[in-house]
Write an enzyme that holds these catalytic residues in place. Structure first.
Site, PDB file in Angstrom:
ATOM      1  N   GLY A 133       0.798  -1.222   0.000  1.00 17.15           N
ATOM      2  CA  GLY A 133       0.000   0.000   0.000  1.00 17.15           C
ATOM      3  C   GLY A 133       0.827   1.266   0.000  1.00 17.15           C
ATOM      4  O   GLY A 133       0.400   2.296  -0.536  1.00 17.15           O
ATOM      5  N   ARG A 134       2.020   1.209   0.597  1.00 17.89           N
ATOM      6  CA  ARG A 134       2.867   2.402   0.656  1.00 17.89           C
ATOM      7  C   ARG A 134       3.290   2.863  -0.727  1.00 17.89           C
ATOM      8  O   ARG A 134       3.599   4.049  -0.926  1.00 17.89           O
ATOM      9  CB  ARG A 134       4.087   2.122   1.537  1.00 17.89           C
ATOM     10  CG  ARG A 134       3.743   2.071   3.003  1.00 17.89           C
ATOM     11  CD  ARG A 134       4.860   1.560   3.878  1.00 17.89           C
ATOM     12  NE  ARG A 134       4.365   1.414   5.251  1.00 17.89           N
ATOM     13  CZ  ARG A 134       4.681   0.431   6.079  1.00 17.89           C
ATOM     14  NH1 ARG A 134       5.527  -0.515   5.689  1.00 17.89           N
ATOM     15  NH2 ARG A 134       4.180   0.384   7.294  1.00 17.89           N
TER      16      ARG A 134
ATOM     17  N   PHE B  93      -0.080   8.619   7.608  1.00 17.57           N
ATOM     18  CA  PHE B  93      -0.685   7.429   7.009  1.00 17.57           C
ATOM     19  C   PHE B  93       0.275   6.242   6.930  1.00 17.57           C
ATOM     20  O   PHE B  93       1.461   6.396   6.653  1.00 17.57           O
ATOM     21  CB  PHE B  93      -1.052   7.750   5.557  1.00 17.57           C
ATOM     22  CG  PHE B  93      -2.485   8.134   5.323  1.00 17.57           C
ATOM     23  CD1 PHE B  93      -3.486   7.855   6.227  1.00 17.57           C
ATOM     24  CD2 PHE B  93      -2.829   8.767   4.136  1.00 17.57           C
ATOM     25  CE1 PHE B  93      -4.797   8.201   5.973  1.00 17.57           C
ATOM     26  CE2 PHE B  93      -4.140   9.131   3.870  1.00 17.57           C
ATOM     27  CZ  PHE B  93      -5.120   8.844   4.789  1.00 17.57           C
ATOM     28  N   GLU B  94      -0.270   5.050   7.102  1.00 14.23           N
ATOM     29  CA  GLU B  94       0.409   3.784   6.785  1.00 14.23           C
ATOM     30  C   GLU B  94       1.800   3.659   7.414  1.00 14.23           C
ATOM     31  O   GLU B  94       2.760   3.239   6.781  1.00 14.23           O
ATOM     32  CB  GLU B  94       0.470   3.593   5.261  1.00 14.23           C
ATOM     33  CG  GLU B  94      -0.927   3.538   4.659  1.00 14.23           C
ATOM     34  CD  GLU B  94      -0.961   3.146   3.204  1.00 14.23           C
ATOM     35  OE1 GLU B  94      -0.016   2.478   2.749  1.00 14.23           O
ATOM     36  OE2 GLU B  94      -1.934   3.508   2.519  1.00 14.23           O
ATOM     37  N   GLY B  95       1.867   4.033   8.680  1.00 11.78           N
ATOM     38  CA  GLY B  95       3.136   4.020   9.401  1.00 11.78           C
ATOM     39  C   GLY B  95       3.722   5.418   9.421  1.00 11.78           C
ATOM     40  O   GLY B  95       4.032   5.974   8.362  1.00 11.78           O
TER      41      GLY B  95
END
Length: 574
Positions: free
Chosen positions: A270-271, A391-393
């Site tokens: 996703g990243r 987001f996402e980490g």
């Protein structure tokens, strides 16, 4: 070790340049490029004629007709395989479409990404055949929308602190799910959730077992109201609740108790969609900035004539070139079935989100007064851009991950060497392997032979700084051992060196491909941007490698500790 088993960046921490992983720079096949171009044309026409970003931001919602139009274009099934009703795009093509959507509207991109970059990605990557056939066709058409539910009030980047509990029923037929998740994108209207829940008792002294579950709204999922947000206001962000929600045992994704691995694999993938979105937004902002420098006049001439403005534009363009190069180098690795791209995707997310933030900040500065006015898009784009660093980490967690994951290999080798010294006969294999690597990376210095000779200076810089990264890694590991996990000042500098080196490798590879395809003159723009980024990176690398540990680190820690005790800023002039 095969190509698919290796990691370019993890090898780089040991001073080894696995150049066949990044050369030649990946290219789409002609038929895929043609199909992608047609899709991008359709996306552009749709966004230009039917998407009103100002209205979306003001009304805090994406109109139903816009979502319906996106579904008609196939934008909800881009990465879902064709056999399940999707378009089956490669990771590269999917990222390029995400880039295009994000250039027009961040809320649309976030909604799309939450659906397929992470929402249904676990089913695509790790679901059973039965799960795929049940869920993916309706997710691909957009009849159903997906969401990813990991974060909790007390468990953000620390997934081990999850308290949402899934308890297997006595008959083994269902999991009974209780708890809540926060900040869930698409939470207000999603039909299918990938939910991560603890399947062991809450025990701080024991490592938890986390399980990934496919949970339908129809199972009994409830959601709170949409959150009021700084940016990406058109996207739906809610809390979701599970109160004795019964989930069929067949809805476990992967293995029960191995959900953390599922989450990491999804987020690694996703990243890259997020990084591609940052490319699209950065390019749009550069277009706006260059238009504005020609509009604004000062002292009888265009502000674009002034050196400080030219420096801003040059940095924005060079760093966006590096971001674009590393993002599509990494999607190429995924498409080539390279198994381990975790460090590379984390680098793309960190570099992408921070490049976009710098670009939007400088663009607003160039716009000057109008940049601050709601009437113009600059301030909205700034608000929309800020979330990407969370987001996402978060970027702080990902810097720690980049450094520690990269140092695992060298750390393991040093441990093997220590054992080999104690047991020289039994340890002959590990010892000889380590000596060979050190001979490659230190005595002779690893070479990057596949970069074009025109880029000789940049290539030598990359080689030298790769050797310096390996030396610094070994030095801090010898000094701190396992305690390196707590040395975040060092982790940050190590990670930032790795980030710039990956960006340099990507620009060298991409620029080499351009020179080989079009000659020096034909690739003049790429050459200048590669050289320009190297100039920018060289100064950062020298600073971070020059002194990995500094006396001021302890001073800064002390100041922070005192501020915690004071509960803020302690002084007053009065």
């Amino acid at each position: 070790m095969t190509t698919t088993d290796r990691s370019f960046m993890k090898s780089l921490f040991g001073g080894v340049i696995e150049q066949d992983l990044v050369f030649p720079y990946p290219e789409l096949k002609a038929d895929e490029r043609e199909n992608l171009s047609l899709m991008l044309d359709n996306v552009q026409k749709f966004c230009e004629t039917r998407v009103d970003s100002k209205k979306i931001d003001k009304e805090h919602t994406i109109p139903e007709e816009v979502l319906a139009g996106m579904k008609e274009l196939g934008l909800f099934g881009l990465s879902i395989p064709e056999e399940y009703g999707g378009l089956g795009l490669s990771t590269t093509s999917y990222a390029r479409v995400m880039q295009e959507v994000a250039a027009y509207d961040a809320s649309l991109a976030v909604t799309m990404g939450a659906h397929q970059s992470i929402g249904c990605k676990a089913i695509v990557l790790l679901g059973t055949e039965a799960q795929k056939r049940k869920y993916l066709p309706r997710l691909a058409s957009g009849e159903q929308v997906a969401a990813f539910a990991l974060t909790e009030p007390g468990a953000g980047s620390d997934a081990a602190s999850i308290t949402t509990r899934a308890e297997l029923s006595p008959d083994g037929e269902h999991y009974v799910l209780n708890g809540s998740k926060i900040w869930i994108t698409n939470g207000g209207f999603a039909d299918v959730f990938t939910v991560f829940a603890r399947t062991t008792e809450l025990d701080p002294s024991a490592k938890p077992k986390i399980t990934a579950l496919i949970v339908e709204r129809a199972h009994g999922v409830k959601n709170g109201p949409n959150e009021e947000k700084m940016g990406i206001r058109g996207s739906s962000t809610t809390e979701i609740f599970f109160d004795d929600v019964r989930v069929p045992a067949g809805n476990v994704i992967g293995e029960a108790g191995r959900g953390f691995k599922v989450a990491m694999e999804v987020l690694n993938n996703g990243r890259l969609g997020l990084a591609a979105g940052c490319v699209g937004a950065s390019k749009r902002l550069i277009d706006m900035a260059t238009e504005r420098v020609n509009e604004r006049k000062a002292f009888g001439r265009s502000i674009g004539d002034f050196g400080m403005i030219k420096e801003k534009i040059a940095r924005m363009v060079c760093e966006t070139y590096a971001l674009e190069s590393m993002t599509y180098l990494t999607t190429g690795l995924v498409d080539a079935k390279v198994a381990d791209y975790s460090v590379e995707s984390a680098i793309c997310k960190v570099f992408g989100s921070e490049t976009l933030w710098n670009v939007v900040n400088e663009t607003l500065q160039i716009a000057a007064g109008i940049g601050y006015m709601v009437e113009y898009p600059y301030e909205r784009l700034m608000r929309d851009s800020r979330i990407n660093m969370i987001f996402e980490g978060t970027n702080e967690i990902l810097r720690a991950f980049i450094a520690l994951a990269g140092m695992q290999g060298p750390g393991r080798q040093l441990a093997e060497v220590a054992r080999a010294m104690r047991e020289p006969i039994k340890g002959f294999g590990p010892l000889s392997e380590y000596v060979i690597q050190r001979a490659r990376s230190v005595i002779g210095r690893e070479r990057l032979s596949r970069a074009h000779p025109v880029l000789a200076r940049e290539t030598v810089l990359f080689e030298q700084q790769t050797a310096a990264l390996a030396a610094a890694t070994e030095r801090v590991l010898r000094k701190h051992g396992k305690d390196i996990a707590e040395k975040q000042f060092v982790q940050k500098r190590i990670a930032e060196v790795a980030i710039d080196l990956y960006a340099m490798a990507a620009t060298l590879s991409r620029t080499t491909r351009a020179i080989e395809a079009r000659g020096e003159e034909g690739a003049r723009r790429e050459i200048e941007l590669c050289q320009g980024f190297a100039v920018i990176a060289e100064k950062r690398l020298a600073d971070r490698l020059g002194e990995m540990e500094r006396d001021s680190d302890e001073l800064l820690k002390s100041i922070a500790t005192r501020a915690y005790e004071d509960r803020g800023y302690p002084l007053d002039i009065v």
